[in-house]
Design a protein around this motif. Structure first.
Motif, short mmCIF file in Angstrom:
data_model
loop_
_atom_site.label_atom_id
_atom_site.label_comp_id
_atom_site.label_asym_id
_atom_site.label_seq_id
_atom_site.Cartn_x
_atom_site.Cartn_y
_atom_site.Cartn_z
N THR A 71 47.92 84.97 86.37
CA THR A 71 47.70 83.48 86.59
C THR A 71 47.24 82.93 86.47
OG1 THR A 71 50.68 83.79 86.71
CG2 THR A 71 49.60 81.08 86.67
N TYR B 106 48.88 83.92 82.00
CA TYR B 106 49.00 82.53 82.22
C TYR B 106 48.23 81.28 82.17
CZ TYR B 106 53.68 85.60 81.67
OH TYR B 106 54.61 85.78 81.67
N LYS C 281 47.85 77.53 83.05
CA LYS C 281 49.17 76.16 83.86
C LYS C 281 48.14 75.09 83.36
CE LYS C 281 51.19 77.73 87.69
NZ LYS C 281 51.73 77.54 89.01
N PRO D 115 55.23 75.44 82.38
CA PRO D 115 55.28 75.61 83.87
C PRO D 115 55.43 75.73 85.07
CG PRO D 115 53.04 75.01 83.21
CD PRO D 115 53.96 74.77 82.15
N THR E 200 57.40 81.59 85.84
CA THR E 200 56.63 81.93 85.06
C THR E 200 56.50 82.68 83.66
OG1 THR E 200 55.81 83.79 86.63
CG2 THR E 200 54.90 81.33 86.80
#
Length: 476
Positions: A241, A264, A266, A309, A316
């Protein structure tokens, strides 16, 4: 007068050997610096005293170890450093492979460049809170080091600081550290997870490259950039992430991360994302408002999805996992199938017989005639499935042509095991498959239907007999 002053300056420091150890004695400061042995190397168990008496009868305080003091002293097994010592010079213990442990006194404030480089036998070390920095190459190639506690006084880890410390399984980085040097943890193959403190603002080039055992890492929102090849070849990393603070990804930052399933993001698209080396089969999750921006940048990526998010109750990761695919073989083709609608498949096939420039003294090589298959499935709105594993074997067909002519035919069958069920495909309808335990005990049999057969067993290893061929199957 000038000549007299030069003579006095030259004579203020002199080298002497006291009790087998060589020192540089400074008559002005009354201090002594431990020097390398003039001929040969130090070895065995060495205790360095806090004070030594010179030939002039004066007592000198030992305050430092000179550069290369124990350089390449492979026979050094242990050393006691007095509390009067404040610094350890460059390459001080370079390649002291026989040294297994060492305690640094609280008087020491710095460890020089390559201080313990190549100390492959070093398994543990205690660093005092007086140390403020670990120099470049400080623990380079200390492959025997399994753990180390970095005190909160340390503010930086130098370039190549823990390079190739393959035995290091865990490490805690204190919140005082603000920077990690180039290739700081490169080659730490035993490192499985790491949490970076919020004090770190950037990860330098090759910082975690070749950390093949790394399965998870937490990047704090203080980090703004990842250097070139930062996570190069971290094949065990399945997801990561990236906080919205990350505005730049280095060249090939994630190149070789073959285990990546999901990344991921954000925040907005970081600079150089298209050059980051993320595998195109990876699922990319991005904030809804930036979805099109990511699609415009990541050309060739098949799985770019929106997520929130910061939404309440939104993890997540998506909640539902894609169903694990099955593996079968029919008419010369491998077939994958998942119960999840719209599933697509990512597979790896390896051949245990593959060799290059191999050597055989007798000229005989036994071939397994088998392919190892690993596959997982992905689908829109689902996390990647668990990996399914199977083996494709090449065996002789059971032919009955009604003539006296011997025909040879090879066919492929796929064998897999999951939750106590053995599945075999590529069979002829009505063909009988017999199952035996590893000790030869007969377990039972089943008849193939629609080209496949399955059987429930409680053994760790079973032997399936298809015609005259026997196949070992490990249960998982």
């Amino acid at each position: 007068m000038l000549v007299v002053m030069l003579i006095m300056t030259a004579s203020s420091a002199m080298a002497e050997v006291v009790d087998g150890l060589r020192y540089n004695l400074d008559s002005e400061t009354k201090t002594a610096t431990l020097l390398p042995k003039k001929n040969g190397y130090y070895s065995g168990d060495i205790v360095v005293p806090e004070k030594v008496k010179g030939n002039d009868g004066v007592v000198y305080v030992v305050t430092a170890f000179e550069d290369r003091c124990f350089y390449d002293c492979g026979g050094l097994t242990s050393i006691t450093i007095p509390s009067s010592v404040t610094s350890l010079g460059r390459s001080c213990f370079w390649h002291c492979s026989g040294l297994t442990s060492i305690t640094i006194p609280s008087s020491v404030t710095s460890l020089g460049r390559s201080c313990f480089s190549g100390c492959s036998g070093l398994t543990s070390i205690t660093l005092p809170s007086s140390v403020t920095s670990l120099g470049d190459y400080c623990f380079y190639n200390c492959s025997g080091l399994t753990s180390i506690t970095i005190p909160s006084s340390v503010t930086s880890l130098g370039d190549y600081c823990f390079y190739d410390c393959s035995g290091l399984t865990s490490i805690t980085i204190p919140s005082s550290v603000t920077s990690l040097g180039r290739s700081c943890f490169s080659g730490c193959s035993g490192l499985t997870s790491i949490t970076l403190p919020s004090s770190v603002t950037s990860l330098c080039d090759y910082c975690f490259s070749d950390c093949i055992g790394l399965t998870s890492i937490t990047i704090p929102s203080s980090v703004t950039s990842l250097g070139d090849y930062c996570f190069y070849d971290c094949s065990g990393l399945t997801s990561i992430t990236l906080p919205s603070s990350v505005t730049s990804l280095g060249k090939n930052c994630f190149y070789g991360c073959s285990g990546f399933e999901t990344v991921y993001f954000k925040g907005k698209v970081p600079e150089y994302t298209s050059l980051s080396g993320i595998p195109t089969t990876t699922i990319i999750k991005v904030p809804t408002e930036y979805l099109q921006d990511y699609k415009d940048v990541l050309v060739g990526f098949s799985y770019i999805y929106a997520w929130n998010p910061d939404g309440s109750g939104d993890d997540t990761k998506p909640v539902t996992q894609c169903a694990t695919p099955s593996v079968s073989y029919e008419s010369g083709e491998l077939k994958f199938a998942s119960e999840t609608a719209g599933a697509e498949y990512h597979y790896t096939i390896t051949d245990a017989d593959m060799a290059s420039d191999a050597y055989s003294k007798e000229g005989k090589v036994t071939l397994s005639a088998a392919y190892n298959i690993s596959v997982y499935a992905t689908a829109d709105g689902y996390t990647a499935s668990d990996k399914a594993e199977a083996t494709l074997y090449w065996i002789k067909a059971n032919l009955d042509n009604g003539t006296n002519i011997n025909l040879a035919k090879i066919r492929g069958i796929v064998a897999s095991a999951h939750d106590g069920i053995v599945s075999i495909s590529g069979l002829d309808n009505g063909e009988v498959v017999k199952f035996f335990a590893a000790d030869g005990k007969y377990l039972g049999s089943t008849v193939a239907a629609n080209g496949a057969a399955s059987y429930a067993v409680s053994e760790n290893l079973v032997i399936a007999k298809v015609g005259k061929d026997s196949i070992k199957i490990a249960m998982k």
